[in-house]
Design an enzyme around this catalytic site. Structure first.
Site, PDB file in Angstrom:
ATOM      1  N   GLU A  33       1.112  -1.016  -0.031  1.00  0.00           N
ATOM      2  CA  GLU A  33       0.119   0.131   0.055  1.00  0.00           C
ATOM      3  C   GLU A  33       0.931   1.174  -0.264  1.00  0.00           C
ATOM      4  O   GLU A  33       2.110   1.351   0.789  1.00  0.00           O
ATOM      5  CB  GLU A  33      -0.528   0.389   1.024  1.00  0.00           C
ATOM      6  N   ARG A 257       5.022 -13.017   9.505  1.00  0.00           N
ATOM      7  CA  ARG A 257       6.020 -11.601   9.618  1.00  0.00           C
ATOM      8  C   ARG A 257       7.148 -11.454  10.280  1.00  0.00           C
ATOM      9  O   ARG A 257       7.107 -11.952  10.765  1.00  0.00           O
ATOM     10  CB  ARG A 257       5.376  -9.850  10.047  1.00  0.00           C
ATOM     11  N   LYS A 267       4.172   0.236  10.181  1.00  0.00           N
ATOM     12  CA  LYS A 267       3.981   1.334   9.113  1.00  0.00           C
ATOM     13  C   LYS A 267       4.375   2.895  10.434  1.00  0.00           C
ATOM     14  O   LYS A 267       4.588   3.833   9.802  1.00  0.00           O
ATOM     15  CB  LYS A 267       4.069   1.530   7.982  1.00  0.00           C
TER      16      LYS A 267
END
Length: 553
Positions: A33, A257, A267
């Site tokens: 994104e 992850r 983020k």
RNA sequence: UGGCCUAUAGUAUAAUGGUAGUACGACAGAUUUUGGUUCUGUUCGUCUUGGUUCGAAUCCAGGUAGGCCAACCA
């Protein structure tokens, strides 16, 4: 060709799919994104997705998941592309979820016409409340009973801008009593009168992740859609939508992850560090971003090697940042140009050296048998590192001390004859003598010394600024820590040494090149450097077993 | 207290019913004109309880622990 390395669980799935003829070739995608810069966790995903395609002769698309215009920007798109390129991967197609907005809108109409989606006028609070809890089933409201014509009309009006943000949403009609909360009539379209970085003002309704991602995968014929563990509960909806729409059955697989010690990997948190100026930007060398690591001097090969070493599995993990540093050193040791730079100078006068200067030749990289050499000026007055001299040396200290001998790298063995002090007792200078027959490469003295020091000729020294970085946080597991993560920021993560003393060859700067300042660490040129003022970033220190020894005592 | 995912050395990750291995770290030593590099060696592990089996890290059941899910974020 004995590929002995074992397969990770995704490779096993792919090999089986290929063997069974389920797919002739694979197509993966990396779907960022564009709402922030990429970090090392993304690098893991990039290496996985692109690596798989490389290994199995498939392809990888880069697809920006740009369905939320409020947080997304072109600046991020550009940085993401730059980072993937720098990592060394080539995407087959550059796509955007926003490319599919028309198609996605059609899909929504199809769902409505099948009686599988409805327009809901409830507020977000009402919707949340009606959803129930994991233990209490949700309930449908009266809007779910609207007929198809009304839903089509309302949804069209939503698209045409007849309603304000939040006034209506489109929901899929799935199962309000599912134990999977994502199946309880999920919202698939919402109204946002916002400017989109690509489609401008064309749309005022935007699909949610669940109604964009899987469909985009399907439109592109992605065979293996790989994401992180937190999307596991979404898989049921992912499959349901593909089935109802009867489109290409992409399949989702999830892996754990990356988490790393002494840093954060979200983020949202990284954006906070940037916005609140705890760092100078997304590419601050202390950041775990790809751009930060690049600026710090980490090599792309080192990052790839790291991602390979940590493996792929479904278990929560916290990787020691020391492993990354190991990979960085391993690459740099083979490639970095060696230079001598003194940070805290201590003057030495070599009393019996009477020539003006003498040029000595030193190899640029002892790891390389074909290494080039450079000439380094040696003279009567030189600098060594203050910490390389001790008046009262501890055991096993094999640097300089009164009466002791050391070799000056690439030059001569010297002996310390006298310590000169000022009125306050501070050491201001060392008087040493050199052994003329001990010249490097031509040593006939027969004397062996334990220590070799880096040095710089005082008259020839050039100057630069050096930035030393430490971990951004002073605790290992920042995510698990109590309280605000910013309370754990290491206040001493940046140390600036404004003036260091370097051999003249350091001026022959090549921005591409990485350097090892002998015995000090690996360094690279910072982008803020100017011709007048060179700035070096310390990429990583050398392993320092002496420091460890000192610590023990 | 609903559902789902996971559990192997300090940290990661293999072993796919048949000798628990690898990397990083730690420790010890050798080599070294970087206390770097390189090399050698040592240490340390199958969450737990049952079951199936000649044989279980692996299969089954129960337990325990950790993680995820109730955003008009992705």
């Amino acid at each position: 060709m004995s590929e002995e390395k074992s397969l990770n669980f995704i490779e096993e799935i792919i090999e089986k799919d290929l063997q069974d003829g389920k797919h002739e070739t694979i197509l993966t995608r990396f779907p960022p994104e564009p709402n922030g810069y990429l970090h090392i966790g993304h690098a893991k995903s990039i290496c996985l997705n692109f690596g798989l395609a490389l290994k199995y002769n498939g392809k990888t698309n880069l697809r920006f998941d740009d369905t939320n215009p409020v947080t997304e920007e072109t600046e991020y798109v550009e940085s993401i592309k730059e980072d993937i390129n720098w990592l060394g991967f080539k995407w087959t197609n550059e796509f955007y979820a926003s490319d599919y907005f028309d198609k996605l809108y059609e899909f929504a109409i199809i769902l409505i016409k099948k009686g599988l989606a409805y327009v809901d006028d409830s507020s977000s609070e009402e919707i949340a409340q009606q959803k129930g809890t994991p233990t209490i089933p949700g309930i449908r409201n009266r809007f779910s009973e609207r007929d198809i014509e009304e839903n089509v009309k309302l949804f069209t009006e939503m698209k045409d801008g007849k309603y304000v943000d939040g006034e209506k949403v489109l929901r899929a009609k799935v199962d309000m009593s599912s134990p999977n909360m994502h199946m309880r009539d999920p919202i698939i379209y919402r109204i946002k009168h916002a400017h989109h970085h690509r489609t401008g003002n064309k749309w005022c309704i935007y699909p949610m992740y669940d109604f964009a991602h899987g469909q985009s995968d399907s439109i592109e014929n992605i065979t293996h859609s790989i994401c992180t563990l937190e999307f596991i509960p979404h898989r049921e909806l992912y499959n349901w939508l593909i089935q109802q729409l009867a489109i290409f059955p992409s399949q989702q697989y999830e892996f754990a992850r990356l988490n790393m010690t002494y840093t954060v990997m979200s983020k949202r948190k990284l954006l906070q560090l940037v916005n609140e100026k705890h760092v100078v930007g997304w590419d601050d060398p202390r950041m775990p971003t790809i751009s930060g690591m690049r600026r710090r001097g980490y090599g792309a090969a080192a990052l790839r090697d790291f991602c390979d070493k940590i493996g792929i599995a479904k278990r929560e993990n916290l990787i020691d940042i020391g492993l990354l540093e190991f990979c960085v050193r391993e690459e740099l040791n083979k490639t970095a140009l060696r230079r001598m730079v003194v940070f805290n100078p201590l003057k030495i006068t070599i009393t019996n050296f009477n020539k003006e200067e003498e040029m000595v030749s030193i190899e640029d990289n002892p790891e390389d048998p074909n290494s080039t050499h450079r000439m380094v000026p040696f003279s009567k007055e030189i600098y060594i590192e203050q910490e390389d001299f001790m008046e009262i040396p501890p055991k096993k200290f094999f640097r300089l001390y009164p009466g002791g001998r050391v070799r000056l790298k690439g030059a001569y063995i010297i002996e310390c004859n006298e310590v000169v002090k000022d009125n306050e007792g501070n050491i201001t200078e060392l008087q040493c003598s050199y052994l003329p027959e001990s010249k490097s490469g031509n040593d006939t003295s027969g004397i062996h010394v334990k220590g070799t020091l880096h040095w710089v000729s005082k008259a020839h020294a050039v100057h630069a600024e050096v930035k030393l970085f430490d971990r951004l946080f002073h605790i290992e597991n920042v995510a698990e820590a109590e309280g605000d993560f910013k309370d754990h920021i290491n206040p001493n993560s940046l140390q600036i040494i404004e003036k260091v003393y370097a051999e003249p060859a350091l001026l022959d700067i090549d921005i591409q090149k990485k350097y090892q300042f002998l015995r000090k660490g690996y360094f690279c040129i910072d982008k803020d450097s100017t011709k007048e003022k060179l700035i070096f970033n310390r990429t990583v220190t050398l392993k320092d077993t002496w420091a460890k020894e000192v610590k023990k005592n």
